[in-house]
Design a protein around this motif. Sequence first.
Motif, mmCIF file in Angstrom:
data_model
loop_
_atom_site.group_PDB
_atom_site.id
_atom_site.type_symbol
_atom_site.label_atom_id
_atom_site.label_comp_id
_atom_site.label_asym_id
_atom_site.label_seq_id
_atom_site.Cartn_x
_atom_site.Cartn_y
_atom_site.Cartn_z
ATOM 1 N N ALA C 86 21.410 -6.255 -9.596
ATOM 2 C CA ALA C 86 22.862 -6.103 -9.489
ATOM 3 C C ALA C 86 23.282 -4.675 -9.836
ATOM 4 O O ALA C 86 24.082 -4.056 -9.119
ATOM 5 C CB ALA C 86 23.556 -7.101 -10.401
ATOM 6 N N LEU C 88 21.313 -2.103 -9.652
ATOM 7 C CA LEU C 88 20.759 -1.253 -8.586
ATOM 8 C C LEU C 88 21.731 -1.171 -7.418
ATOM 9 O O LEU C 88 21.974 -0.092 -6.854
ATOM 10 C CB LEU C 88 19.427 -1.830 -8.128
ATOM 11 C CG LEU C 88 18.782 -1.167 -6.920
ATOM 12 C CD1 LEU C 88 18.205 0.160 -7.322
ATOM 13 C CD2 LEU C 88 17.709 -2.042 -6.340
ATOM 14 N N ALA C 89 22.331 -2.320 -7.088
ATOM 15 C CA ALA C 89 23.314 -2.325 -6.000
ATOM 16 C C ALA C 89 24.503 -1.449 -6.356
ATOM 17 O O ALA C 89 25.032 -0.720 -5.507
ATOM 18 C CB ALA C 89 23.763 -3.757 -5.718
ATOM 19 N N LEU C 90 24.898 -1.495 -7.623
ATOM 20 C CA LEU C 90 26.002 -0.643 -8.072
ATOM 21 C C LEU C 90 25.640 0.831 -7.895
ATOM 22 O O LEU C 90 26.437 1.637 -7.397
ATOM 23 C CB LEU C 90 26.312 -0.957 -9.532
ATOM 24 C CG LEU C 90 27.633 -0.476 -10.085
ATOM 25 C CD1 LEU C 90 28.771 -1.106 -9.326
ATOM 26 C CD2 LEU C 90 27.743 -0.823 -11.548
ATOM 27 N N LEU C 92 23.433 2.090 -5.797
ATOM 28 C CA LEU C 92 23.391 2.423 -4.373
ATOM 29 C C LEU C 92 24.802 2.594 -3.813
ATOM 30 O O LEU C 92 25.034 3.457 -2.965
ATOM 31 C CB LEU C 92 22.651 1.327 -3.612
ATOM 32 C CG LEU C 92 21.137 1.385 -3.731
ATOM 33 C CD1 LEU C 92 20.506 0.179 -3.073
ATOM 34 C CD2 LEU C 92 20.600 2.637 -3.076
#
Lengths: 170, 142, 122
Positions: C86, C88-90, C92
Amino acid sequence: MMAVVTVAIAVRRNLFAVVILGGIYSFLMATVLVALDAVDVAMTEASVGAGISTVLFLSALFLAKSEEMKPLHKPFLPLVVAVATGAVLAYGTLGLPAFSDPNAPIHQHVAPRYIQEGERETGVPNIVTAVLASYRGYDTLGETTVVFTAGVGVIALLRRLRQRTRGDKR
Amino acid sequence: MKDYLVLRVIAKLMIAFMLLFALYVQFHGDFGPGGGFQAGVISAAAIIFYAIIYGLPAARAVVPDWLVETMVGAGVLLYAGVGVVGLLLGGNYLDYFVLGHDPVHGQHRGIFWVEMGVLITVAGVMLKIFYLFAGRAEGGER
Amino acid sequence: MTIAGHFSYWITIFIAIAGLYIVIARGNLVKKLVGLSIFQTSVYLLYIAPGKLIGGTAPIIAQQFQLYSNPLPHVLILTAIVVGVATLALGLALVVRIKEAYGSIEEDEILEQDESLSSEPR
């Protein structure tokens, strides 16, 4: 195997290849975790690390460019810093208990109680689930909230401009 | 990806099994490896797979945006709600013993609903993140 | 204090320094995030490896097994993986916004643009 993939990730400059290698790395990590008896964790790593995060990296690469620039700095200083850190850490491991030592502190404290009483108290044979949802319910509530917050953060970051570009089209 | 007949047929066959497997992982998590986190990720992956093969608008028609956004919040609320129900029934916060007629039964119920909340939130967040990234990519293409 | 006894730690440390090196040495933001997730997997190993008991089995209670590996690290890392993806998505998402704002995801180019902006008289 994992060392080769890790070094390849560090050296390759094509980010597309790096991301696919990252997926391979995640599957290797999942097999290592199965060998270490952590089946729940291995399942999560295989589905999350190799599945979702590869997809996310690829969609982010589609938005950014997929070729890395040649590094301007010399790689020696970071290498020295990293190796020095590793040496300090390796020195630190000398004081830690050996692999699979049944007298290590980690096996003495709360884990025996979970293993002995867990099924009787919760009726759930999988202790990982029992601890996750019941004994450490507060932790999991916090983790769920973190996932929720990260989702809200991504929504806040990526939604606005998309609507503006759509508005420009109209 | 609309022209690849093999991919489309195989995807149609596999997505049903992926969702079924996600449900199996969710409800069999008491006895085997699995639980809400894994099931949420797997079910989100099934929808993402569908979106990759059939295009984002098709996936948005199956799982619309409002549903995903509701899921993101509803899971956390469900989890916290289980704790509040425990309070109302006379126990402590997140105390499952009071949920059923006997403690073990109550634990079962509590774990079930808590895992459900985790599943809903994780699936919702992963899908929402993918929709946002992919939606941005499509907007940039046009 | 034998080599075999501490081998798992040294693998962990190798992965950690590889991740650290990628994060420090590479200027590309996506590459940095890959390095961070590699660093993160070294933390998984650091937690899981001491919990393993040779001859033990996965912590799912059954009649025929007596010895189980420690379930507590599994729980901690299980949630850490999902939280990790989660965040990591932030990260990216931040990279995507930086790319749109600066037209580049290379740290050096972004710093150059910042410096040329701040040196301009207003």
